[in-house]
Design an enzyme around this catalytic site. Structure first.
Site, short mmCIF file in Angstrom:
data_model
loop_
_atom_site.label_atom_id
_atom_site.label_comp_id
_atom_site.label_asym_id
_atom_site.label_seq_id
_atom_site.Cartn_x
_atom_site.Cartn_y
_atom_site.Cartn_z
N ARG A 154 0.83 -1.22 0.00
CA ARG A 154 0.00 0.00 0.00
C ARG A 154 0.86 1.26 0.00
O ARG A 154 0.60 2.19 -0.76
CB ARG A 154 -0.90 0.01 1.24
CG ARG A 154 -2.13 -0.86 1.12
CD ARG A 154 -2.92 -0.79 2.42
NE ARG A 154 -2.10 -1.32 3.49
CZ ARG A 154 -2.23 -2.55 4.00
NH1 ARG A 154 -3.18 -3.33 3.56
NH2 ARG A 154 -1.43 -2.96 4.95
N THR A 237 11.81 4.71 4.90
CA THR A 237 10.77 5.10 5.87
C THR A 237 10.08 3.85 6.43
O THR A 237 9.00 3.95 6.99
CB THR A 237 9.70 6.01 5.22
OG1 THR A 237 9.21 5.35 4.04
CG2 THR A 237 10.22 7.37 4.88
N ARG A 239 11.57 0.30 8.19
CA ARG A 239 12.21 0.01 9.47
C ARG A 239 13.71 0.06 9.26
O ARG A 239 14.22 -0.40 8.21
CB ARG A 239 11.82 -1.38 9.99
CG ARG A 239 10.42 -1.49 10.55
CD ARG A 239 10.23 -0.69 11.85
NE ARG A 239 8.90 -0.82 12.41
CZ ARG A 239 7.86 -0.03 12.10
NH1 ARG A 239 8.01 0.97 11.25
NH2 ARG A 239 6.68 -0.22 12.68
N GLU A 268 16.82 2.52 17.04
CA GLU A 268 16.14 3.76 17.47
C GLU A 268 15.94 3.79 18.98
O GLU A 268 15.64 2.74 19.55
CB GLU A 268 14.76 3.82 16.80
CG GLU A 268 14.85 4.11 15.34
CD GLU A 268 13.48 4.07 14.66
OE1 GLU A 268 12.45 4.17 15.35
OE2 GLU A 268 13.46 3.94 13.44
N HIS A 286 11.66 9.17 12.90
CA HIS A 286 10.55 8.22 12.74
C HIS A 286 9.18 8.91 12.81
O HIS A 286 8.37 8.65 13.71
CB HIS A 286 10.63 7.09 13.78
CG HIS A 286 9.92 5.85 13.33
ND1 HIS A 286 10.31 4.57 13.67
CD2 HIS A 286 8.81 5.68 12.56
CE1 HIS A 286 9.48 3.68 13.14
NE2 HIS A 286 8.56 4.35 12.46
C1 GLV Z 1 5.20 3.28 11.86
O1 GLV Z 1 6.35 3.13 11.69
C2 GLV Z 1 4.22 2.26 11.67
O2 GLV Z 1 4.59 1.09 11.46
O3 GLV Z 1 3.02 2.57 11.74
#
Ligand code: GLV
Length: 333
Positions: A154, A237, A239, A268, A286
């Site tokens: 998505r 963006t 992990r 993190e 994040h």
């Molecule tokens: C953020 O990193 C999520 O997985 O919603």
């Protein structure tokens, strides 16, 4: 019902939850330790948690009353799902509602890294700007270049939609193979599925949108950097641990690749000191889903799933629907 919430929910979601449950909300930004979570879960049936909360067999065995964990995140690598399933604990996540926010941020990072916006900002603030100069902060243009998307789910698709508007040619990798979905992606984005090696070799820009699983941990490491173009820009963006961060520091500091835009990190909130020293990396803490609309929608979805489960309807956002029957049995005890 007794519920522990390890972060603050939107007012609306909190109100909904309060109507059906006795709620214990932990309101600080400092993460709770495992012992604190266990202590506060005593006698509670459900946990609404965040991606910093680790849920595994050890914790579950100490919390025998716990029947449901609602993770307010789409990624659930913080949860050992098999451990939950084998104990009849239902897990939910928040898919679908954060695609646009995350794709927006990823695109922001791509533009920032390719056009050196972070570096330029630091340059201006440091008072280093002497006047207009032809070669000052020359970067890379997007139009006509090839973008490789790792993980065309998505969020990957929301990113592809934005990329199309910027004139990028799209190639992608995707774990599952489904001819009709591949044809759809070809039709919608003129996007071609390739293998990871070929994506690394061909892409001018790469953006990562796959979940972190044992199979994707360090999916991008020194062998992949070795295949990339020297002016490649890498964005992550998803992990942090999908990239081998030590290999990334090496690739960026030796100019093996040109730049990176990172919202996520392997350990993190710790960031490799090597990254902090580099100009060719732009970093955010994040915040992929951090828009007001999206955070409200995530809370709403987490609470809707929880209510649905305790009203005896398997929620659509259950990660382990195979645990449903055992969950229902435990509910009736
Ligand atoms: C953020 O990193 C999520 O997985 O919603």
């Amino acid at each position: 019902m007794n519920v522990l919430v390890t972060g603050i929910l939107s007012e609306k979601a909190a109100q909904r939850l309060n109507q059906i449950a006795t709620v214990d909300t932990y309101e600080s930004d400092d993460a709770l330790s495992e012992e604190q979570v266990v202590a506060r879960l005593d006698g509670k049936n459900a946990l609404v948690c965040l991606l910093g909360d680790k849920i595994d067999a050890r914790l579950l065995d100490k919390c025998p009353d716990l029947k449901l964990v609602a993770n307010v995140a789409v990624g659930y690598d913080n949860i050992k799902v098999a451990d939950a399933t084998s104990r009849g604990v239902l897990i939910t996540n928040t898919p679908g509602v954060l695609d646009n926010a995350t794709a927006d941020l990823a695109f922001g990072l791509l533009l920032s890294a390719a056009r050196r916006i972070g570096e330029s900002d630091r340059f201006v603030r440091a008072g280093k700007w002497q006047g207009w100069s032809r070669d000052l902060m020359l970067g890379q243009e997007l139009n006509g270049k090839t973008l490789g998307i790792i993980g065309m789910g998505r969020i990957g698709k929301a990113f592809a939609k934005r990329a199309q508007a910027f004139g990028l040619k799209i190639i992608y990798t995707k774990k599952s193979s489904d001819q009709s979905k591949e044809s759809e992606l070809k039709e919608s984005f003129d996007a071609d599925k390739v293998d990871l090696d070929s994506l690394c070799e061909r892409s001018d820009f790469i953006s990562i949108h796959c979940p972190l699983t044992p199979a994707t941990r360090h999916l991008v490491g020194s062998a992949q950097f070795a295949k990339m173009k020297s002016d490649c820009v890498l964005v992550n963006t998803s992990r942090g641990a999908v990239i081998d961060e030590a290999a990334l520091v090496e690739a960026l500091s030796t100019n093996r690749i040109a730049a990176a835009g990172l919202d996520v990190f392997e350990r993190e909130p710790e960031v490799s000191p090597g990254l902090l020293k580099l100009e060719n990396v732009v970093m955010t803490p994040h915040i992929g889903s951090a828009s007001q609309e999206t955070r409200d929608a995530m809370d709403e979805l987490a609470i809707s799933g929880l209510i649905s489960a305790f009203e005896n309807k398997c929620p659509k956002n259950a990660v382990n629907p195979e645990a449903w029957d055992a969950f229902v049995k435990r509910l009736k005890k």
